[in-house]
Design a protein around this motif. Structure first.
Motif, PDB file in Angstrom:
ATOM      1  N   VAL A  87       0.858  -1.187   0.000  1.00  0.00           N
ATOM      2  CA  VAL A  87       0.000   0.000   0.000  1.00  0.00           C
ATOM      3  C   VAL A  87       0.891   1.233   0.000  1.00  0.00           C
ATOM      4  CG1 VAL A  87      -1.757   1.315   1.248  1.00  0.00           C
ATOM      5  CG2 VAL A  87      -1.903  -1.188   1.158  1.00  0.00           C
ATOM      6  N   TYR A  88       0.859   1.951  -1.119  1.00  0.00           N
ATOM      7  CA  TYR A  88       1.638   3.186  -1.282  1.00  0.00           C
ATOM      8  C   TYR A  88       0.944   4.300  -0.503  1.00  0.00           C
ATOM      9  CZ  TYR A  88       4.012   7.087  -3.567  1.00  0.00           C
ATOM     10  OH  TYR A  88       4.741   8.214  -3.821  1.00  0.00           O
ATOM     11  N   ILE A  89       1.698   5.019   0.325  1.00  0.00           N
ATOM     12  CA  ILE A  89       1.124   6.117   1.102  1.00  0.00           C
ATOM     13  C   ILE A  89       1.137   7.380   0.250  1.00  0.00           C
ATOM     14  CG2 ILE A  89       1.315   7.536   3.175  1.00  0.00           C
ATOM     15  CD1 ILE A  89       2.622   5.131   4.572  1.00  0.00           C
ATOM     16  N   ASN A  90      -0.075   7.824  -0.150  1.00  0.00           N
ATOM     17  CA  ASN A  90      -0.216   9.062  -0.920  1.00  0.00           C
ATOM     18  C   ASN A  90      -0.168  10.290  -0.026  1.00  0.00           C
ATOM     19  OD1 ASN A  90      -0.596   7.905  -3.507  1.00  0.00           O
ATOM     20  ND2 ASN A  90      -2.732   7.480  -3.018  1.00  0.00           N
ATOM     21  N   ALA A  91      -0.697  10.168   1.192  1.00  0.00           N
ATOM     22  CA  ALA A  91      -0.737  11.288   2.117  1.00  0.00           C
ATOM     23  C   ALA A  91      -0.819  10.759   3.541  1.00  0.00           C
ATOM     24  CB  ALA A  91      -1.941  12.183   1.824  1.00  0.00           C
ATOM     25  N   VAL A  92      -0.232  11.512   4.464  1.00  0.00           N
ATOM     26  CA  VAL A  92      -0.304  11.199   5.892  1.00  0.00           C
ATOM     27  C   VAL A  92      -1.037  12.351   6.559  1.00  0.00           C
ATOM     28  CG1 VAL A  92       1.022  10.784   8.005  1.00  0.00           C
ATOM     29  CG2 VAL A  92       1.866   9.909   5.810  1.00  0.00           C
ATOM     30  N   GLU A  93      -2.118  12.027   7.267  1.00  0.00           N
ATOM     31  CA  GLU A  93      -2.914  13.046   7.947  1.00  0.00           C
ATOM     32  C   GLU A  93      -2.104  13.633   9.101  1.00  0.00           C
ATOM     33  OE1 GLU A  93      -6.841  12.893  10.682  1.00  0.00           O
ATOM     34  OE2 GLU A  93      -6.992  11.867   8.740  1.00  0.00           O
ATOM     35  N   GLU A  94      -2.032  14.959   9.136  1.00  0.00           N
ATOM     36  CA  GLU A  94      -1.272  15.638  10.177  1.00  0.00           C
ATOM     37  C   GLU A  94      -1.861  15.325  11.552  1.00  0.00           C
ATOM     38  OE1 GLU A  94      -0.081  20.191  11.353  1.00  0.00           O
ATOM     39  OE2 GLU A  94      -0.390  19.702   9.232  1.00  0.00           O
ATOM     40  N   GLY A  95      -0.990  14.967  12.490  1.00  0.00           N
ATOM     41  CA  GLY A  95      -1.415  14.648  13.847  1.00  0.00           C
ATOM     42  C   GLY A  95      -1.973  13.240  14.019  1.00  0.00           C
ATOM     43  N   SER A  96      -1.979  12.445  12.962  1.00  0.00           N
ATOM     44  CA  SER A  96      -2.522  11.081  13.014  1.00  0.00           C
ATOM     45  C   SER A  96      -1.497  10.132  13.643  1.00  0.00           C
ATOM     46  CB  SER A  96      -2.855  10.598  11.601  1.00  0.00           C
ATOM     47  OG  SER A  96      -1.656  10.397  10.856  1.00  0.00           O
ATOM     48  N   PRO A  97      -1.925   8.913  13.985  1.00  0.00           N
ATOM     49  CA  PRO A  97      -0.972   7.921  14.489  1.00  0.00           C
ATOM     50  C   PRO A  97       0.179   7.660  13.513  1.00  0.00           C
ATOM     51  CG  PRO A  97      -3.205   7.206  14.951  1.00  0.00           C
ATOM     52  CD  PRO A  97      -3.314   8.422  14.080  1.00  0.00           C
ATOM     53  N   ALA A  98      -0.105   7.621  12.222  1.00  0.00           N
ATOM     54  CA  ALA A  98       0.947   7.405  11.216  1.00  0.00           C
ATOM     55  C   ALA A  98       1.956   8.548  11.245  1.00  0.00           C
ATOM     56  CB  ALA A  98       0.332   7.265   9.825  1.00  0.00           C
ATOM     57  N   ASP A  99       1.459   9.777  11.368  1.00  0.00           N
ATOM     58  CA  ASP A  99       2.318  10.966  11.431  1.00  0.00           C
ATOM     59  C   ASP A  99       3.197  10.917  12.678  1.00  0.00           C
ATOM     60  OD1 ASP A  99       3.311  13.525  10.671  1.00  0.00           O
ATOM     61  OD2 ASP A  99       1.808  14.506  11.942  1.00  0.00           O
ATOM     62  N   ALA A 100       2.586  10.590  13.810  1.00  0.00           N
ATOM     63  CA  ALA A 100       3.332  10.530  15.066  1.00  0.00           C
ATOM     64  C   ALA A 100       4.425   9.463  15.026  1.00  0.00           C
ATOM     65  CB  ALA A 100       2.369  10.268  16.226  1.00  0.00           C
ATOM     66  N   ALA A 101       4.183   8.373  14.301  1.00  0.00           N
ATOM     67  CA  ALA A 101       5.153   7.280  14.220  1.00  0.00           C
ATOM     68  C   ALA A 101       6.276   7.556  13.230  1.00  0.00           C
ATOM     69  CB  ALA A 101       4.438   5.980  13.832  1.00  0.00           C
ATOM     70  N   GLY A 102       6.060   8.515  12.314  1.00  0.00           N
ATOM     71  CA  GLY A 102       7.107   8.835  11.342  1.00  0.00           C
ATOM     72  C   GLY A 102       6.885   8.285   9.947  1.00  0.00           C
ATOM     73  N   LEU A 103       5.710   7.694   9.680  1.00  0.00           N
ATOM     74  CA  LEU A 103       5.421   7.262   8.315  1.00  0.00           C
ATOM     75  C   LEU A 103       5.318   8.485   7.421  1.00  0.00           C
ATOM     76  CD1 LEU A 103       2.706   4.548   9.001  1.00  0.00           C
ATOM     77  CD2 LEU A 103       5.133   4.203   8.614  1.00  0.00           C
ATOM     78  N   LYS A 104       5.700   8.333   6.156  1.00  0.00           N
ATOM     79  CA  LYS A 104       5.683   9.492   5.265  1.00  0.00           C
ATOM     80  C   LYS A 104       5.176   9.134   3.875  1.00  0.00           C
ATOM     81  CE  LYS A 104      10.653   9.031   4.489  1.00  0.00           C
ATOM     82  NZ  LYS A 104      10.721   7.716   5.074  1.00  0.00           N
ATOM     83  N   THR A 105       4.759  10.153   3.162  1.00  0.00           N
ATOM     84  CA  THR A 105       4.320   9.991   1.781  1.00  0.00           C
ATOM     85  C   THR A 105       5.447   9.324   0.988  1.00  0.00           C
ATOM     86  OG1 THR A 105       2.933  11.952   1.945  1.00  0.00           O
ATOM     87  CG2 THR A 105       3.524  11.230  -0.270  1.00  0.00           C
ATOM     88  N   GLY A 106       5.070   8.328   0.184  1.00  0.00           N
ATOM     89  CA  GLY A 106       6.048   7.599  -0.612  1.00  0.00           C
ATOM     90  C   GLY A 106       6.453   6.272  -0.003  1.00  0.00           C
ATOM     91  N   ASP A 107       6.221   6.107   1.315  1.00  0.00           N
ATOM     92  CA  ASP A 107       6.470   4.802   1.930  1.00  0.00           C
ATOM     93  C   ASP A 107       5.447   3.809   1.401  1.00  0.00           C
ATOM     94  OD1 ASP A 107       8.582   5.692   3.517  1.00  0.00           O
ATOM     95  OD2 ASP A 107       7.345   5.948   5.312  1.00  0.00           O
ATOM     96  N   ILE A 108       5.799   2.539   1.405  1.00  0.00           N
ATOM     97  CA  ILE A 108       4.888   1.478   0.968  1.00  0.00           C
ATOM     98  C   ILE A 108       4.719   0.492   2.111  1.00  0.00           C
ATOM     99  CG2 ILE A 108       4.468  -0.373  -0.694  1.00  0.00           C
ATOM    100  CD1 ILE A 108       6.325   1.234  -2.640  1.00  0.00           C
ATOM    101  N   ILE A 109       3.498   0.398   2.637  1.00  0.00           N
ATOM    102  CA  ILE A 109       3.221  -0.521   3.730  1.00  0.00           C
ATOM    103  C   ILE A 109       3.187  -1.938   3.170  1.00  0.00           C
ATOM    104  CG2 ILE A 109       1.547  -1.211   5.511  1.00  0.00           C
ATOM    105  CD1 ILE A 109       0.629   1.746   5.545  1.00  0.00           C
ATOM    106  N   VAL A 110       4.034  -2.817   3.730  1.00  0.00           N
ATOM    107  CA  VAL A 110       4.110  -4.193   3.249  1.00  0.00           C
ATOM    108  C   VAL A 110       3.673  -5.216   4.302  1.00  0.00           C
ATOM    109  CG1 VAL A 110       5.836  -3.717   1.464  1.00  0.00           C
ATOM    110  CG2 VAL A 110       6.591  -4.339   3.771  1.00  0.00           C
TER     111      VAL A 110
END
Length: 161
Positions: A87-110
């Protein structure tokens, strides 16, 4: 010896002692070849069966929320563009759990908690059955120079709003 035909493919594959050794899954039939049946080995099926039996039904408010917008990287796109499937990350919602963990646009969840993620539906299913507040390990393929490397991020899932 059991027939596997369209409409009744599936069910237990038994040995001569009556023990379940697999799950009949599909039959390939064509005019060029004789029909061939396939079975999932029981060693691969048991973890899935256990997970399904032990799943807790959660309401939408109880289910985990990651906070990304993503799209499936199919195997054909993976081959064509040389990127990992997932799953390619197109956007990370600001202040979300993904944002807090350091996930970023362009990462691919495997993977999530070691479980492969091939599609956005796979990811959503995992989130739907994981309680908000649970910390999961999200494995992403991220670009490092000219190649992808896998990185694990602990993510504490939030609640959907």
């Amino acid at each position: 010896d059991a027939a596997i035909n369209p409409g009744n493919s599936g069910g237990a594959l038994l040995n001569v002692r009556g023990e379940v050794i697999g799950i009949n899954s599909v039959k390939y039939a064509s005019e060029e070849v004789e029909g061939i049946g396939y079975a999932i080995p029981i060693s691969e099926a048991i973890p899935i069966i256990n997970e399904l039996m032990n799943r807790e039904e959660l309401s939408e408010k109880e289910a985990g929320f990651l906070g990304i917008q993503g799209q499936t990287v199919t195997s054909s796109y993976s081959l064509r563009f040389g990127i990992p499937a997932g799953v390619y990350i197109n956007a990370v919602e600001e202040g979300s759990p993904a944002d807090a963990a350091g996930l970023k646009t362009g990462d691919i969840i495997v993977k999530v908690n070691g479980r492969s993620v091939s599609t956005t539906e796979d990811l959503q299913t995992i989130l739907d059955y994981t309680r908000a507040g649970t910390t999961v390990t999200v494995t992403v393929s991220t670009v490092s120079g000219r190649e992808y490397t896998e990185v694990d991020y602990p993510v504490t899932l939030g609640n959907r709003k």
